[in-house]
Design a protein around this motif. Structure first.
Motif, PDB file in Angstrom:
ATOM      1  N   ARG A 283       0.855  -1.187   0.000  1.00 57.58           N
ATOM      2  CA  ARG A 283       0.000   0.000   0.000  1.00 57.58           C
ATOM      3  C   ARG A 283       0.891   1.237   0.000  1.00 57.58           C
ATOM      4  O   ARG A 283       2.036   1.185   0.437  1.00 57.58           O
ATOM      5  CB  ARG A 283      -0.934   0.001   1.205  1.00 57.58           C
ATOM      6  CG  ARG A 283      -0.222  -0.168   2.517  1.00 57.58           C
ATOM      7  CD  ARG A 283      -1.168  -0.544   3.641  1.00 57.58           C
ATOM      8  NE  ARG A 283      -2.235   0.445   3.815  1.00 57.58           N
ATOM      9  CZ  ARG A 283      -3.190   0.326   4.736  1.00 57.58           C
ATOM     10  NH1 ARG A 283      -3.225  -0.737   5.537  1.00 57.58           N
ATOM     11  NH2 ARG A 283      -4.119   1.255   4.846  1.00 57.58           N
ATOM     12  N   CYS A 284       0.345   2.348  -0.467  1.00 54.45           N
ATOM     13  CA  CYS A 284       1.150   3.564  -0.593  1.00 54.45           C
ATOM     14  C   CYS A 284       0.590   4.737   0.210  1.00 54.45           C
ATOM     15  O   CYS A 284       1.032   5.870   0.020  1.00 54.45           O
ATOM     16  CB  CYS A 284       1.261   3.967  -2.071  1.00 54.45           C
ATOM     17  SG  CYS A 284       2.518   3.037  -2.995  1.00 54.45           S
ATOM     18  N   ASP A 285      -0.384   4.522   1.085  1.00 57.09           N
ATOM     19  CA  ASP A 285      -0.900   5.622   1.892  1.00 57.09           C
ATOM     20  C   ASP A 285       0.074   5.933   3.028  1.00 57.09           C
ATOM     21  O   ASP A 285       0.443   5.032   3.784  1.00 57.09           O
ATOM     22  CB  ASP A 285      -2.298   5.317   2.441  1.00 57.09           C
ATOM     23  CG  ASP A 285      -2.435   3.892   2.935  1.00 57.09           C
ATOM     24  OD1 ASP A 285      -1.721   3.011   2.407  1.00 57.09           O
ATOM     25  OD2 ASP A 285      -3.235   3.655   3.856  1.00 57.09           O
ATOM     26  N   PRO A 286       0.501   7.196   3.159  1.00 61.54           N
ATOM     27  CA  PRO A 286       1.535   7.524   4.150  1.00 61.54           C
ATOM     28  C   PRO A 286       1.171   7.174   5.587  1.00 61.54           C
ATOM     29  O   PRO A 286       2.049   6.812   6.371  1.00 61.54           O
ATOM     30  CB  PRO A 286       1.704   9.045   3.979  1.00 61.54           C
ATOM     31  CG  PRO A 286       1.282   9.318   2.569  1.00 61.54           C
ATOM     32  CD  PRO A 286       0.174   8.358   2.304  1.00 61.54           C
ATOM     33  N   HIS A 287      -0.112   7.266   5.934  1.00 59.94           N
ATOM     34  CA  HIS A 287      -0.465   6.990   7.333  1.00 59.94           C
ATOM     35  C   HIS A 287      -0.230   5.523   7.692  1.00 59.94           C
ATOM     36  O   HIS A 287      -0.017   5.191   8.858  1.00 59.94           O
ATOM     37  CB  HIS A 287      -1.929   7.378   7.608  1.00 59.94           C
ATOM     38  CG  HIS A 287      -2.930   6.370   7.124  1.00 59.94           C
ATOM     39  ND1 HIS A 287      -3.455   6.406   5.868  1.00 59.94           N
ATOM     40  CD2 HIS A 287      -3.492   5.292   7.737  1.00 59.94           C
ATOM     41  CE1 HIS A 287      -4.314   5.404   5.722  1.00 59.94           C
ATOM     42  NE2 HIS A 287      -4.354   4.701   6.836  1.00 59.94           N
ATOM     43  N   ALA A 288      -0.235   4.629   6.705  1.00 63.72           N
ATOM     44  CA  ALA A 288       0.019   3.210   6.989  1.00 63.72           C
ATOM     45  C   ALA A 288       1.443   3.014   7.500  1.00 63.72           C
ATOM     46  O   ALA A 288       1.690   2.200   8.400  1.00 63.72           O
ATOM     47  CB  ALA A 288      -0.215   2.375   5.737  1.00 63.72           C
ATOM     48  N   VAL A 289       2.386   3.765   6.919  1.00 61.75           N
ATOM     49  CA  VAL A 289       3.770   3.689   7.393  1.00 61.75           C
ATOM     50  C   VAL A 289       3.920   4.425   8.710  1.00 61.75           C
ATOM     51  O   VAL A 289       4.592   3.962   9.634  1.00 61.75           O
ATOM     52  CB  VAL A 289       4.733   4.255   6.335  1.00 61.75           C
ATOM     53  CG1 VAL A 289       6.154   4.347   6.891  1.00 61.75           C
ATOM     54  CG2 VAL A 289       4.711   3.390   5.093  1.00 61.75           C
ATOM     55  N   ALA A 290       3.270   5.588   8.823  1.00 60.28           N
ATOM     56  CA  ALA A 290       3.389   6.384  10.049  1.00 60.28           C
ATOM     57  C   ALA A 290       2.860   5.618  11.262  1.00 60.28           C
ATOM     58  O   ALA A 290       3.370   5.767  12.378  1.00 60.28           O
ATOM     59  CB  ALA A 290       2.639   7.700   9.890  1.00 60.28           C
ATOM     60  N   GLU A 291       1.847   4.780  11.069  1.00 60.19           N
ATOM     61  CA  GLU A 291       1.237   4.039  12.166  1.00 60.19           C
ATOM     62  C   GLU A 291       1.705   2.581  12.219  1.00 60.19           C
ATOM     63  O   GLU A 291       1.123   1.766  12.939  1.00 60.19           O
ATOM     64  CB  GLU A 291      -0.280   4.081  12.040  1.00 60.19           C
ATOM     65  CG  GLU A 291      -0.867   5.495  12.100  1.00 60.19           C
ATOM     66  CD  GLU A 291      -2.356   5.519  11.871  1.00 60.19           C
ATOM     67  OE1 GLU A 291      -2.936   4.428  11.665  1.00 60.19           O
ATOM     68  OE2 GLU A 291      -2.944   6.623  11.887  1.00 60.19           O
TER      69      GLU A 291
END
Length: 368
Positions: free
Chosen positions: A314-322
């Motif tokens: 996935r490429c949504d930034p919040h997925a990495v941030a969380e």
């Protein structure tokens, strides 16, 4: 006959007559009074030791006829009121089940979740979890208020894994446990009958009680943790598995891809270990979107390694941030001919950072 109690007053036939004395006489009597008081209390204490409660009663009667001699309380005979107990319906209004936050997975910490539907605000002063899959008792000693109508999580750290073939200790069916001093309410579905939770509880009025019973485990949390613990220990007896600390970048069909290396080093005299499959994660997927990488590593062949190539899931930034578990790869193995439950390799901090940077680059984020 008059009785002189050292108070500077003469008594005769129940009539008090002021006594006239010179100043020097008064001073001597005052000193004698103080000394007499000290000797008097010593005598009282000796009499209490010899005569017990009867001696105290006798002294109180004597003091009543001698100007009100007071006897100090003796801790040995002083009584206290029993602590009031919580009514059974209050304890029955508590429901307990187990949960685990993603951040606590690696630390082997679980939450004892207490739901209060008793109609009374309570405080859990201590929570204890005992399970046959872990050594000792997991304890939360931090008092936590659980208001009526509210759920509250109490975190407990599990002890070291117990992976022997010891017989399971059955303590009864889910919910109430026979022999509990205060009883227990029925817990949520899916509880492990070998697990036991005890909650020391007090309400705002100071009434106390202990909830004791089998917690609900709707997600099979204890079985999953035990399977992971013992699979990792069994594999570790025959092989050492490690992941590289870096991500190698590449390109496939115009897309940026990454890869890490999984290495197997046999343990001398250990059982045969075969690595059969590595599972993807919420952040990483094998090329083409497959759920896992088929792998063929065998300790009987000596040291070996395999490259795992992936792209972002996935490429949504919040997925990495969380992210909490996005770099934990699931390992499926066979040891001495028997398949084991999946367990997870813990990545280094360097690898976590490298994976996060790779996702930013592959997804085209600015400043990645």
């Amino acid at each position: 006959m008059g009785v002189d109690v050292g108070a500077g007053v003469a008594q005769d036939r129940g009539v008090q007559v002021p006594e006239v004395a010179s100043p020097s006489t008064a001073r001597r009597r005052a000193v004698a009074t103080r000394r007499g008081r000290g000797r008097g209390w010593g005598a009282v204490r000796r009499l209490v030791r010899l005569g017990g409660v009867g001696a105290i009663v006798g002294l109180v009667g004597l003091g009543a006829g001698c100007g009100g001699l007071a006897v100090p309380p003796d801790p040995a005979v002083e009584t206290t009121s029993p602590t009031p107990r919580l009514p059974q319906p209050v304890l029955a209004g508590l429901d307990v089940e187990l949960a685990q936050a993603r951040l606590d997975w690696e630390r082997r910490v679980v939450q004892v979740r207490v739901a209060n539907e008793s109609g009374v605000d309570v405080t859990v002063t201590e929570a204890r979890l005992t399970t046959p899959g872990a050594q000792g008792v997991a304890v939360s000693a931090r008092p936590r208020p659980v208001r009526d109508g509210v759920d509250r999580d109490l975190s407990v750290a599990l002890g070291a894994a117990r992976c022997t073939d010891e017989p399971r200790r059955e303590v009864g069916t889910r919910g109430a446990v026979p022999g509990s001093p205060d009883g227990a309410a029925s817990s949520s579905e899916g509880g492990d009958a070998s697990a036991l939770v005890e909650l020391d509880v007090v309400d705002d009025a100071g009434r106390t009680g202990t909830w004791r019973g089998v917690p609900g485990d709707p997600n099979g949390l204890l079985a999953r943790i035990h399977g992971e613990d013992c699979a990792a220990a069994t594999v570790g007896s025959g092989a050492r598995l490690t992941l590289s600390d870096t991500v190698e970048l590449g390109e496939v069909d115009g897309r940026t891809v990454g890869s890490v290396t999984l290495r197997l080093d046999p343990v001398p005299s250990g059982p045969r270990v075969q690595v059969l499959q590595v599972d993807g994660t919420v952040l990483l997927t094998p090329l083409g979107g497959a759920p896992s990488w088929p792998v063929q590593l065998d300790s009987s062949d000596g040291p070996a390694e395999v490259t795992l190539t992936f792209e972002p899931a996935r490429c949504d930034p919040h997925a990495v941030a969380e992210d909490k578990r996005g770099v934990f790869l699931g390992i499926r193995t066979r040891v001495a001919g028997g398949d084991l439950p999946v367990f997870f390799l813990t990545p280094s901090d360097e690898l976590r950072g490298a994976v996060h940077r790779f996702i930013g680059t592959a997804c085209g984020w600015p400043d990645s």
